[in-house]
Design an enzyme around this catalytic site. Sequence first.
Site, PDB file in Angstrom:
ATOM      1  N   GLY A   1     -26.755  19.307   5.941  1.00 11.27           N
ATOM      2  CA  GLY A   1     -27.768  19.646   4.922  1.00 11.27           C
ATOM      3  C   GLY A   1     -29.186  19.386   5.389  1.00 11.27           C
TER       4      GLY A   1
ATOM      5  N   GLY B   1     -33.482  18.969   4.160  1.00 12.46           N
ATOM      6  CA  GLY B   1     -34.430  18.963   2.991  1.00 12.46           C
ATOM      7  C   GLY B   1     -35.778  18.589   3.749  1.00 12.46           C
ATOM      8  N   GLY B   2     -36.753  18.467   2.755  1.00 11.57           N
ATOM      9  CA  GLY B   2     -38.082  18.172   2.887  1.00 11.57           C
ATOM     10  C   GLY B   2     -38.203  17.046   3.825  1.00 11.57           C
ATOM     11  CG  MET B   3     -38.740  13.326   2.050  1.00  9.56           C
ATOM     12  SD  MET B   3     -38.783  11.930   1.622  1.00  9.56           S
ATOM     13  CE  MET B   3     -37.178  11.792   0.544  1.00  9.56           C
TER      14      MET B   3
ATOM     15  CB  VAL C   1     -27.532  15.168   5.069  1.00 14.84           C
ATOM     16  CG1 VAL C   1     -26.499  14.302   4.745  1.00 14.84           C
ATOM     17  CG2 VAL C   1     -28.636  14.794   3.748  1.00 14.84           C
TER      18      VAL C   1
ATOM     19  CE  LYS D   1     -32.546  12.567   2.214  1.00 14.60           C
ATOM     20  NZ  LYS D   1     -32.824  12.376   0.635  1.00 14.60           N
TER      21      LYS D   1
ATOM     22  CG  ASP E   1     -33.976  17.637  -7.757  1.00 13.91           C
ATOM     23  OD1 ASP E   1     -34.307  18.576  -8.277  1.00 13.91           O
ATOM     24  OD2 ASP E   1     -33.954  17.741  -6.499  1.00 13.91           O
TER      25      ASP E   1
END
Length: 320
Positions: A83, A85-87, A90, A107, A197
Amino acid sequence: MDQRVETLFHQLVDLSPEEREARLADLGIDETTCEQVRSLLKHDSGDDASLIRGIGVVASDALRRLDWTGLQCGPFQLTSVIGRGGMGVVYLAERADGEVAQRAAVKLIRPGLLESQGERFLQERQILAALSHPNIARLLDAGHLADGRPYLTLEFVEGRPIDEYCQALNLRQRLRLFLKVCSAVAYLHRNLIVHRDLKPGNILVTADGEPKLLDFGIAKFLDLGTDATATGQYMFTPDYASPEQAAGGQIGTASDIYSLAAVLYRLCTDRPPHDFPDRSPAAVARVILSAPIERPGAILPALRGDLEARSEERRVGKEC
Protein backbone atom coordinates in the site's frame (compact mmCIF):
# COMPACT_ATOMS: atom_id res chain seq x y z
CA MET A 1 20.61 26.41 -32.91
CA ASP A 2 23.53 28.34 -34.37
CA GLN A 3 26.56 27.77 -32.17
CA ARG A 4 27.45 31.46 -32.20
CA VAL A 5 23.94 32.46 -31.04
CA GLU A 6 24.08 29.91 -28.22
CA THR A 7 27.51 31.14 -27.12
CA LEU A 8 26.35 34.76 -27.07
CA PHE A 9 23.23 33.83 -25.12
CA HIS A 10 25.28 32.26 -22.34
CA GLN A 11 27.61 35.27 -22.27
CA LEU A 12 24.73 37.75 -21.88
CA VAL A 13 22.05 35.90 -19.93
CA ASP A 14 23.25 37.01 -16.49
CA LEU A 15 23.60 40.70 -17.49
CA SER A 16 21.02 43.46 -17.15
CA PRO A 17 19.16 44.54 -20.35
CA GLU A 18 21.32 47.66 -20.64
CA GLU A 19 24.55 45.71 -20.20
CA ARG A 20 23.44 43.17 -22.83
CA GLU A 21 22.89 45.85 -25.47
CA ALA A 22 26.17 47.52 -24.64
CA ARG A 23 28.01 44.22 -24.96
CA LEU A 24 26.37 43.43 -28.33
CA ALA A 25 27.40 46.86 -29.62
CA ASP A 26 30.97 46.39 -28.41
CA LEU A 27 31.19 43.01 -30.15
CA GLY A 28 29.98 44.43 -33.45
CA ILE A 29 27.48 41.60 -34.00
CA ASP A 30 25.32 41.73 -37.14
CA GLU A 31 21.66 42.61 -36.65
CA THR A 32 20.29 39.22 -37.64
CA THR A 33 22.38 37.47 -35.02
CA CYS A 34 21.53 40.17 -32.47
CA GLU A 35 17.79 39.57 -33.02
CA GLN A 36 18.19 35.85 -32.55
CA VAL A 37 20.08 36.39 -29.31
CA ARG A 38 17.52 38.96 -28.12
CA SER A 39 14.71 36.50 -28.85
CA LEU A 40 16.35 33.85 -26.69
CA LEU A 41 17.02 36.34 -23.91
CA LYS A 42 13.40 37.53 -24.01
CA HIS A 43 12.21 34.04 -23.20
CA ASP A 44 14.56 33.81 -20.27
CA SER A 45 12.73 36.08 -17.83
CA GLY A 46 14.69 34.92 -14.79
CA ASP A 47 11.49 33.62 -13.21
CA ASP A 48 12.20 29.98 -12.45
CA ALA A 49 9.11 29.39 -10.29
CA SER A 50 7.42 27.19 -12.88
CA LEU A 51 10.62 25.21 -13.34
CA ILE A 52 10.94 24.72 -9.60
CA ARG A 53 7.31 23.60 -9.38
CA GLY A 54 7.86 21.15 -12.20
CA ILE A 55 10.98 19.74 -10.60
CA GLY A 56 9.11 19.50 -7.29
CA VAL A 57 6.27 17.50 -8.85
CA VAL A 58 8.67 15.11 -10.57
CA ALA A 59 10.80 14.72 -7.44
CA SER A 60 7.75 14.09 -5.26
CA ASP A 61 6.47 11.46 -7.66
CA ALA A 62 9.90 9.82 -7.76
CA LEU A 63 10.08 9.73 -3.97
CA ARG A 64 6.65 8.10 -3.79
CA ARG A 65 7.81 5.39 -6.18
CA LEU A 66 11.07 4.61 -4.44
CA ASP A 67 11.24 0.95 -3.54
CA TRP A 68 12.93 -0.11 -0.31
CA THR A 69 12.29 -3.81 -0.79
CA GLY A 70 15.06 -5.74 0.96
CA LEU A 71 15.62 -3.08 3.62
CA GLN A 72 15.67 -4.35 7.19
CA CYS A 73 13.59 -2.57 9.83
CA GLY A 74 14.42 -4.04 13.21
CA PRO A 75 14.10 -7.83 12.91
CA PHE A 76 11.88 -7.58 9.81
CA GLN A 77 12.97 -7.43 6.16
CA LEU A 78 10.74 -5.67 3.61
CA THR A 79 9.56 -8.03 0.87
CA SER A 80 6.88 -6.24 -1.21
CA VAL A 81 4.71 -3.12 -1.33
CA ILE A 82 1.13 -3.62 -0.12
CA GLY A 83 0.00 0.00 0.00
CA ARG A 84 0.98 3.61 -0.63
CA GLY A 85 -0.34 6.73 1.05
CA GLY A 86 0.34 10.41 1.49
CA MET A 87 2.91 9.96 4.26
CA GLY A 88 4.54 6.72 3.34
CA VAL A 89 4.54 3.18 2.03
CA VAL A 90 3.36 0.00 3.69
CA TYR A 91 5.41 -3.13 3.04
CA LEU A 92 4.80 -6.77 3.70
CA ALA A 93 7.78 -7.91 5.76
CA GLU A 94 9.13 -11.18 7.11
CA ARG A 95 11.13 -11.75 10.22
CA ALA A 96 14.76 -12.13 9.18
CA ASP A 97 16.59 -12.83 12.44
CA GLY A 98 15.82 -16.55 12.35
CA GLU A 99 14.16 -16.55 15.76
CA VAL A 100 10.58 -17.24 14.58
CA ALA A 101 8.67 -17.27 11.29
CA GLN A 102 6.47 -14.20 11.31
CA ARG A 103 4.98 -11.76 8.82
CA ALA A 104 4.22 -8.13 9.53
CA ALA A 105 3.23 -4.87 7.87
CA VAL A 106 5.90 -2.15 8.04
CA LYS A 107 4.91 1.46 7.44
CA LEU A 108 7.85 3.53 6.30
CA ILE A 109 7.69 7.31 6.12
CA ARG A 110 8.66 8.97 2.83
CA PRO A 111 11.79 11.15 2.76
CA GLY A 112 11.31 14.86 2.22
CA LEU A 113 8.05 15.25 4.18
CA LEU A 114 7.15 18.43 6.01
CA GLU A 115 7.99 18.53 9.71
CA SER A 116 4.28 18.50 10.61
CA GLN A 117 3.78 15.29 8.63
CA GLY A 118 6.70 13.65 10.39
CA GLU A 119 5.19 14.63 13.73
CA ARG A 120 1.87 13.11 12.67
CA PHE A 121 3.63 9.84 11.87
CA LEU A 122 5.30 9.79 15.29
CA GLN A 123 1.93 10.48 16.91
CA GLU A 124 0.43 7.55 15.01
CA ARG A 125 3.10 5.29 16.52
CA GLN A 126 2.39 6.60 20.01
CA ILE A 127 -1.36 6.10 19.60
CA LEU A 128 -0.91 2.52 18.41
CA ALA A 129 1.48 1.76 21.27
CA ALA A 130 -1.30 2.56 23.75
CA LEU A 131 -3.88 0.25 22.15
CA SER A 132 -4.74 -3.37 22.85
CA HIS A 133 -8.03 -4.59 21.38
CA PRO A 134 -8.83 -7.74 19.39
CA ASN A 135 -10.36 -5.68 16.57
CA ILE A 136 -7.52 -3.16 16.21
CA ALA A 137 -4.27 -4.01 14.39
CA ARG A 138 -1.48 -4.36 16.99
CA LEU A 139 1.77 -2.44 16.99
CA LEU A 140 4.68 -4.92 17.04
CA ASP A 141 7.71 -2.65 16.84
CA ALA A 142 8.88 0.88 16.04
CA GLY A 143 12.20 2.52 15.38
CA HIS A 144 14.30 4.73 13.10
CA LEU A 145 16.35 3.92 10.02
CA ALA A 146 19.99 4.91 9.64
CA ASP A 147 18.91 8.10 7.80
CA GLY A 148 16.69 9.10 10.73
CA ARG A 149 13.33 8.22 9.20
CA PRO A 150 10.88 6.56 11.60
CA TYR A 151 8.99 3.37 10.86
CA LEU A 152 6.35 1.30 12.59
CA THR A 153 5.65 -2.42 12.40
CA LEU A 154 2.10 -3.76 12.69
CA GLU A 155 0.55 -7.18 12.70
CA PHE A 156 -0.15 -8.14 9.09
CA VAL A 157 -3.91 -8.31 8.53
CA GLU A 158 -4.77 -10.49 5.57
CA GLY A 159 -8.36 -9.66 4.76
CA ARG A 160 -10.86 -7.77 2.67
CA PRO A 161 -12.48 -4.36 3.19
CA ILE A 162 -15.62 -4.79 5.25
CA ASP A 163 -17.99 -3.66 2.49
CA GLU A 164 -16.59 -6.29 0.13
CA TYR A 165 -16.69 -8.99 2.80
CA CYS A 166 -20.33 -8.19 3.58
CA GLN A 167 -21.47 -8.94 0.04
CA ALA A 168 -21.79 -12.62 1.01
CA LEU A 169 -23.63 -11.89 4.30
CA ASN A 170 -27.27 -11.29 5.11
CA LEU A 171 -28.39 -8.18 7.00
CA ARG A 172 -28.26 -9.75 10.47
CA GLN A 173 -24.76 -11.09 9.85
CA ARG A 174 -23.62 -7.68 8.65
CA LEU A 175 -24.94 -6.06 11.81
CA ARG A 176 -23.20 -8.59 14.06
CA LEU A 177 -19.93 -7.88 12.27
CA PHE A 178 -20.47 -4.13 12.52
CA LEU A 179 -21.01 -4.36 16.29
CA LYS A 180 -17.42 -5.59 16.64
CA VAL A 181 -16.24 -2.48 14.79
CA CYS A 182 -18.32 -0.35 17.15
CA SER A 183 -16.62 -2.08 20.08
CA ALA A 184 -13.19 -1.14 18.68
CA VAL A 185 -14.20 2.50 18.19
CA ALA A 186 -15.74 2.66 21.67
CA TYR A 187 -12.42 1.39 23.02
CA LEU A 188 -10.60 4.20 21.19
CA HIS A 189 -12.94 6.81 22.63
CA ARG A 190 -12.52 5.44 26.16
CA ASN A 191 -8.80 5.97 25.63
CA LEU A 192 -9.41 9.54 24.42
CA ILE A 193 -8.50 8.81 20.78
CA VAL A 194 -10.46 9.89 17.71
CA HIS A 195 -9.72 7.90 14.55
CA ARG A 196 -10.99 10.58 12.09
CA ASP A 197 -10.85 8.31 9.02
CA LEU A 198 -13.33 5.50 9.58
CA LYS A 199 -14.24 3.94 6.24
CA PRO A 200 -14.58 0.43 4.77
CA GLY A 201 -11.03 0.48 3.38
CA ASN A 202 -9.66 0.94 6.90
CA ILE A 203 -11.65 -1.99 8.30
CA LEU A 204 -10.35 -5.32 7.01
CA VAL A 205 -12.13 -8.60 7.77
CA THR A 206 -10.00 -11.70 8.08
CA ALA A 207 -10.87 -15.11 6.66
CA ASP A 208 -12.28 -16.19 10.04
CA GLY A 209 -14.63 -13.20 10.11
CA GLU A 210 -12.82 -10.86 12.51
CA PRO A 211 -12.78 -7.16 11.60
CA LYS A 212 -9.55 -5.23 12.21
CA LEU A 213 -9.41 -1.46 12.39
CA LEU A 214 -6.36 -0.01 10.60
CA ASP A 215 -4.66 3.24 9.57
CA PHE A 216 -4.32 5.73 12.40
CA GLY A 217 -2.44 8.18 10.19
CA ILE A 218 -4.71 11.14 11.03
CA ALA A 219 -5.95 9.92 14.41
CA LYS A 220 -5.63 12.34 17.31
CA PHE A 221 -5.62 12.34 21.07
CA LEU A 222 -8.54 14.34 22.43
CA ASP A 223 -7.87 17.68 24.09
CA LEU A 224 -9.13 17.12 27.63
CA GLY A 225 -10.15 20.77 27.86
CA THR A 226 -12.46 20.69 24.85
CA ASP A 227 -13.14 16.96 24.32
CA ALA A 228 -12.26 17.63 20.69
CA THR A 229 -9.32 18.00 18.35
CA ALA A 230 -8.91 20.83 15.88
CA THR A 231 -8.88 20.35 12.17
CA GLY A 232 -8.32 22.77 9.32
CA GLN A 233 -6.76 20.49 6.82
CA TYR A 234 -8.59 18.58 4.12
CA MET A 235 -7.69 15.12 5.40
CA PHE A 236 -10.72 12.85 5.21
CA THR A 237 -12.65 10.59 2.87
CA PRO A 238 -15.72 12.46 1.56
CA ASP A 239 -18.08 9.45 1.51
CA TYR A 240 -17.66 8.94 5.25
CA ALA A 241 -16.69 12.40 6.54
CA SER A 242 -18.68 14.12 9.27
CA PRO A 243 -20.12 17.65 8.94
CA GLU A 244 -17.46 18.86 11.41
CA GLN A 245 -14.69 17.58 9.16
CA ALA A 246 -16.29 19.08 6.06
CA ALA A 247 -16.61 22.46 7.78
CA GLY A 248 -13.08 22.37 9.21
CA GLY A 249 -14.38 22.50 12.78
CA GLN A 250 -13.58 20.82 16.06
CA ILE A 251 -13.52 17.02 15.84
CA GLY A 252 -14.78 14.99 18.77
CA THR A 253 -16.02 11.47 19.34
CA ALA A 254 -19.33 12.38 17.67
CA SER A 255 -17.45 12.76 14.39
CA ASP A 256 -16.28 9.14 14.54
CA ILE A 257 -19.82 8.04 15.41
CA TYR A 258 -21.16 9.86 12.36
CA SER A 259 -18.55 8.15 10.17
CA LEU A 260 -19.52 4.80 11.69
CA ALA A 261 -23.11 5.52 10.72
CA ALA A 262 -21.99 6.30 7.18
CA VAL A 263 -20.13 2.97 7.07
CA LEU A 264 -23.26 1.21 8.37
CA TYR A 265 -25.32 2.93 5.68
CA ARG A 266 -22.93 1.50 3.09
CA LEU A 267 -23.01 -1.98 4.59
CA CYS A 268 -26.80 -2.04 4.69
CA THR A 269 -27.60 -0.37 1.36
CA ASP A 270 -24.46 -1.12 -0.69
CA ARG A 271 -24.07 2.59 -1.44
CA PRO A 272 -22.56 5.59 0.38
CA PRO A 273 -24.92 8.12 1.97
CA HIS A 274 -23.87 10.95 -0.37
CA ASP A 275 -23.17 11.36 -4.06
CA PHE A 276 -20.35 13.75 -5.01
CA PRO A 277 -20.34 14.74 -8.70
CA ASP A 278 -17.63 17.28 -7.79
CA ARG A 279 -15.01 16.23 -5.24
CA SER A 280 -13.40 19.63 -4.70
CA PRO A 281 -13.28 20.54 -0.98
CA ALA A 282 -15.90 23.29 -1.29
CA ALA A 283 -18.32 21.11 -3.26
CA VAL A 284 -17.88 18.17 -0.86
CA ALA A 285 -18.58 20.44 2.13
CA ARG A 286 -21.79 21.78 0.53
CA VAL A 287 -23.12 18.27 -0.07
CA ILE A 288 -22.29 16.98 3.42
CA LEU A 289 -23.67 20.06 5.16
CA SER A 290 -26.86 20.54 3.16
CA ALA A 291 -27.80 17.66 0.84
CA PRO A 292 -30.54 15.29 2.09
CA ILE A 293 -29.77 11.60 2.55
CA GLU A 294 -32.12 9.02 1.10
CA ARG A 295 -33.78 7.05 3.87
CA PRO A 296 -32.33 3.52 4.04
CA GLY A 297 -35.82 2.00 4.15
CA ALA A 298 -36.55 3.48 0.74
CA ILE A 299 -33.64 1.44 -0.62
CA LEU A 300 -34.25 -1.73 1.37
CA PRO A 301 -37.60 -2.16 3.20
CA ALA A 302 -35.98 -4.46 5.79
CA LEU A 303 -34.15 -1.41 7.15
CA ARG A 304 -37.30 0.39 8.27
CA GLY A 305 -37.62 0.81 12.00
CA ASP A 306 -34.77 1.07 14.51
CA LEU A 307 -32.04 1.10 11.87
CA GLU A 308 -33.68 4.06 10.22
CA ALA A 309 -34.15 6.12 13.37
CA ARG A 310 -33.40 9.79 12.82
CA SER A 311 -31.32 11.91 15.14
CA GLU A 312 -32.98 15.32 15.40
CA GLU A 313 -29.92 16.69 17.17
CA ARG A 314 -27.93 16.71 13.93
CA ARG A 315 -28.31 19.76 11.73
CA VAL A 316 -29.25 17.80 8.64
CA GLY A 317 -31.51 14.73 8.65
CA LYS A 318 -28.75 12.17 8.84
CA GLU A 319 -29.93 8.56 8.84
CA CYS A 320 -27.93 5.67 10.19
